[in-house]
Design an enzyme around this catalytic site. Structure first.
Site, PDB file in Angstrom:
ATOM      1  N   LYS A 197      11.360  -8.826  27.696  1.00  0.00           N
ATOM      2  CA  LYS A 197      12.069  -9.621  26.700  1.00  0.00           C
ATOM      3  C   LYS A 197      11.941  -8.912  25.362  1.00  0.00           C
ATOM      4  CE  LYS A 197      10.919 -12.756  23.715  1.00  0.00           C
ATOM      5  NZ  LYS A 197      11.894 -12.516  22.605  1.00  0.00           N
ATOM      6  N   GLU A 271      -1.342  -6.009  22.191  1.00  0.00           N
ATOM      7  CA  GLU A 271      -1.435  -5.123  21.026  1.00  0.00           C
ATOM      8  C   GLU A 271      -0.863  -5.906  19.859  1.00  0.00           C
ATOM      9  OE1 GLU A 271      -0.734  -3.325  18.051  1.00  0.00           O
ATOM     10  OE2 GLU A 271       0.818  -2.089  18.984  1.00  0.00           O
ATOM     11  N   CYS A 305       2.048  -1.970  12.302  1.00  0.00           N
ATOM     12  CA  CYS A 305       0.740  -2.621  12.438  1.00  0.00           C
ATOM     13  C   CYS A 305      -0.421  -1.703  12.073  1.00  0.00           C
ATOM     14  CB  CYS A 305       0.569  -3.180  13.854  1.00  0.00           C
ATOM     15  SG  CYS A 305       0.884  -1.985  15.161  1.00  0.00           S
ATOM     16  N   GLU A 403      -2.061 -10.005   6.994  1.00  0.00           N
ATOM     17  CA  GLU A 403      -1.116  -8.916   7.223  1.00  0.00           C
ATOM     18  C   GLU A 403       0.211  -9.245   6.549  1.00  0.00           C
ATOM     19  OE1 GLU A 403       0.129  -6.093  10.972  1.00  0.00           O
ATOM     20  OE2 GLU A 403      -0.057  -8.243  11.341  1.00  0.00           O
TER      21      GLU A 403
END
Length: 502
Positions: A197, A271, A305, A403
């Site tokens: 997906k 991850e 990231c 973040e």
């Protein structure tokens, strides 16, 4: 001077036609059992060019029945695919790499139109995709394991490595094609089949990949279902015929997948996010460090990231470093892909993410954090934010703990090595970090003490397919790239033979 006064004056914009023609777009629908099929539901999501805010196309929002069909196809195809000799699977992965390389130009344009990446960044993504398949094609033929031997008297032990089965994959919007490759290549190499997906915001390159590979990969081995996480992603996670779920995404998405997989005890590969600390000591080459962080902090508009987004610099050289770094960031060229070869960063991927990042900047300003460059949005159309350096940042501020995932780098100061390490590790995330020093001993020791899955010394955001990528703590578990990814997507079986003779 206000934050608005600090932003670059203009965004480089293309004046010609769109990057895409209708013929470049992949077929509508899901890719299931070797062909594109229509969805059971008419509901769709707009796919938007973030540089112009114009709708490129629509993709289907998959249903539970769509997931069911895709999983059934993957399950039916897995025994034959898993039974192939390593040489045969390797040759297939090489053919996949060849096909991607042959169609690199259209994939680059699709990726840039859908994500806003500069063409050079999308080219790097396509090149990395090709290399990922080539690496796994070789690695699967050279797997190693514990030697067969007699570890109990009169009993010979053999260790077999087997496919897991069917893997459900959920990929993010920031690197749609490359993150798909990081999952697809080792999953197929290990003998599994999959249902992927892609993000509903950036699905075009994954669907195009399926179209390009339709005559190469056996039906059912690779399936793509577009749609929303609460339906398609959750459907894969909960499905009893899915043996493992692999996700690259946010920490929240990782928690949702882990919770959903717990019921069936299926394996999970996560991850997740990062908040990479960059520890700069007084003996570092400050000018070279600033030049490197111009790339590592703002690559892909900071939607990365592993981005070098949180600098901790020794206080005795902080002013000098900030001056070097600010000068570098002022030179970054912002623009629409295709506008100019000099464009380094593009827009953020969506209006929602743009609003999220500008919210961080607004709150930081209210807390007394100062921008030496940037600090605000740029005039539209498009979701552009000025490359930003934030200073006067107090310990524990929101902008250094959470973040941001945009073109924003914070700079803090420290006085001792122990303080630097403590503060670098004082985050719930642990994906990557870097150390900048001319002392080899210090570089080794500090890297050992930083709690992150990858630590660079005098570098940042340098990746290779031969070495693993993955994090600690809230950044998840499991490893992408390298032979460690093959380990993640396979299982070991111990077979013991009693060879005693009376």
């Amino acid at each position: 001077m206000t934050l608005t006064d600090l932003k670059p004056a203009t965004v480089q914009r293309a004046t010609g036609d769109s990057l895409l023609t209708p013929a470049d777009l992949p077929p509508a629908g899901h890719f299931i059992d070797g062909s594109f099929v229509t969805s059971d539901a008419a509901d769709t999501t707009d796919v938007v060019d973030p540089s112009t805010e114009r709708v490129i196309t629509q993709v289907a929002n998959g249903t539970a029945d769509d997931v069911e069909r895709a999983v059934a196809a993957a399950r039916a195809a897995q025994p034959a695919w898993g039974a192939l000799l390593p040489k045969a699977r390797s040759e297939m992965l090489h053919r996949i790499a060849d096909r991607i390389a042959e169609h690199a130009e259209v994939l680059v344009r699709l990726e840039s139109a859908n994500t806003g990446k500069p063409l050079s960044v999308s080219q790097d993504d396509v090149d990395g995709t090709v290399d990922t398949f080539r690496f796994m094609a070789g690695a699967l033929r050279a797997t190693t394991s514990m030697a067969a031997g007699e570890y109990a008297a009169d009993h010979l032990s053999l260790i077999l490595r087997e496919p897991i089965g069917v893997v459900g994959v959920v990929t993010p919007w920031n690197y749609p094609l490359l993150m798909a490759a990081w999952k697809i290549a080792p999953i197929l190499a290990a003998g599994n089949t999959l249902v992927i997906k892609p993000s509903e915001q950036t699905p075009l390159s994954t669907l195009k990949l399926a179209e390009l590979l339709a005559d190469i990969v056996p039906a059912g081995v690779l399936n793509v279902v577009t749609g929303l996480g609460p339906v398609v992603g959750a459907g894969l996670t909960a499905h009893p015929e899915v043996d493992m779920v692999a996700l690259t995404g946010s920490v929240g998405s990782g928690r949702a997948v882990a919770r959903g997989a717990a019921e069936s005890l299926k394996r999970v590969h996560l991850e997740l996010g990062g908040k990479a600390p960059v520890v700069v000591f007084a003996d570092a080459d400050l000018k070279a460090t600033a030049e490197a962080l111009r790339v590592a902090g703002f690559y892909n508009s900071g939607q990365e990231c592993g981005a070098a987004c949180r600098v901790l610099v020794e206080e005795s050289v902080a002013d000098e470093f900030v001056a070097f770094f600010t000068a570098q960031v002022r030179e970054i060229v912002v623009g629409r892909p295709g506008a100019d070869d000099a464009v380094e960063i593009g827009p953020l991927v969506s209006k929602a993410h743009y609003d999220r990042v500008t919210g961080f900047l607004s709150r930081a300003a209210q807390e007394g954090v100062r921008a030496t460059v940037g600090g605000a949005a740029l005039d539209g159309p498009g979701y552009f934010i000025a490359p930003t350096v934030l200073v006067d940042v107090p310990e524990g501020a929101e902008c250094v703990r959470d973040e941001i995932f945009g073109p924003v780098v914070t700079v803090e100061t420290f006085s001792t090595e122990d303080e630097a390490i403590r503060r670098a590790n004082d985050t719930p995330l642990g994906l990557s970090a870097s150390v900048w020093t001319e002392s080899g001993r210090r570089g080794h020791d500090v890297a050992r003490r930083l709690d992150a899955g990858t630590v660079w010394v005098n570098a940042h955001l340098v990746l290779a397919n031969e070495v693993p990528w993955g994090g600690f703590k809230g950044s998840g578990y499991g490893r992408d790239l390298s032979i460690y990814a093959l380990d993640d997507y396979s299982r070991t079986k111990h077979v013991m033979h009693n060879h005693a003779r009376s």
